[in-house]
Design an enzyme around this catalytic site. Structure first.
Site, PDB file in Angstrom:
ATOM      1  N   CYS A   1     -18.951  24.394 -51.462  1.00 23.84           N
ATOM      2  CA  CYS A   1     -17.807  25.211 -51.872  1.00 23.84           C
ATOM      3  C   CYS A   1     -17.245  24.724 -53.205  1.00 23.84           C
ATOM      4  CB  CYS A   1     -16.720  25.191 -50.800  1.00 23.84           C
ATOM      5  SG  CYS A   1     -17.123  26.150 -49.319  1.00 23.84           S
TER       6      CYS A   1
ATOM      7  N   HIS B   1     -10.469  29.135 -49.274  1.00 24.43           N
ATOM      8  CA  HIS B   1     -11.081  28.701 -48.024  1.00 24.43           C
ATOM      9  C   HIS B   1     -10.433  29.426 -46.841  1.00 24.43           C
ATOM     10  CE1 HIS B   1     -13.036  24.814 -49.553  1.00 24.43           C
ATOM     11  NE2 HIS B   1     -13.958  25.392 -48.793  1.00 24.43           N
TER      12      HIS B   1
END
Length: 213
Positions: free
Chosen positions: A142, A165
């Site tokens: 990520c 997120h």
């Protein structure tokens, strides 16, 4: 043009809510008359950034919101900082496990999101969706994508981008309620709120959303 990206499943999970959330967000935003493209990124160091680059070359977006899973978090996290560090606690989907490596060799130590994350946080609160400004996107794929995105956008100041997120879906956790989760519709609306806020907010709000530790 808006580009939304999510990830394929990784680790022991058989689905990734980030991808489901961006697909549903695309439907919501398209119904509002916006032009939206979605891309599922591989959970692989290097390949994920390359896939993002290819999508941006093809689509030429004005806004990019990349979304990933942060299992265990209870809120939608609006990431503030991408750091130039790959440090994998677990292997990626091709078995790679970089340790203390740079995302971009010789790149700056960090980049800030160019999305109006504090205004987006306020709008999430108005919508009744649990949100937070997060000071770390981790050091896994990520953050790798987040840093690669912001490194590219450093030379494209008219394009705004950042990373979000999302928690687990309810069906991914045990019913004892110990591990936080969030319904898909709330995640998708949160992504949509971030996009709408970016479209309508040229300068971010000044709100307290920092962290003590």
């Amino acid at each position: 043009m808006i580009l939304l990206t999510g990830f394929e499943p990784f680790g022991t999970d058989d689905l990734n809510p980030s991808w489901l959330a961006v697909m549903r967000a695309r439907e919501i935003l398209q119904a509002e008359g916006l032009t939206v493209e979605t891309v599922e990124l591989p959970c692989v160091f290097g390949e994920s950034a390359a896939a993002l680059d290819e999508a941006m070359d093809r689509i030429s977006p004005d806004i990019v919101v990349s979304v990933g899973l942060a299992g265990g978090r209870e809120r939608v996290s609006l990431e503030r900082v991408a750091i130039n560090c790959d440090d994998a606690r677990i292997p990626d989907n091709k078995g790679q496990r970089p340790i203390d490596e740079e995302v971009v060799r010789g790149g700056p130590a960090a980049y800030f999101s160019s999305l109006p994350i504090k205004a987006a946080l306020r709008n999430l609160q108005i919508a009744g969706i649990r949100g937070e400004v997060s000071q770390s996107a981790g050091t896994y794929v990520c953050n790798h994508v987040f840093y690669a995105l912001m490194h590219r956008l450093a030379s494209k100041p008219r394009v705004r981008g950042g990373f979000v997120h999302v928690p687990y879906l309810p069906e991914q956790v045990s019913p004892d309620g110990i591990t936080p989760s969030m319904p898909l519709e709330a995640m998708a609306e949160a992504v949509s709120v971030v996009v709408r806020t970016a479209l309508r907010t040229p300068t971010d709000a000044k709100l307290p959303a920092g962290a003590i530790h």
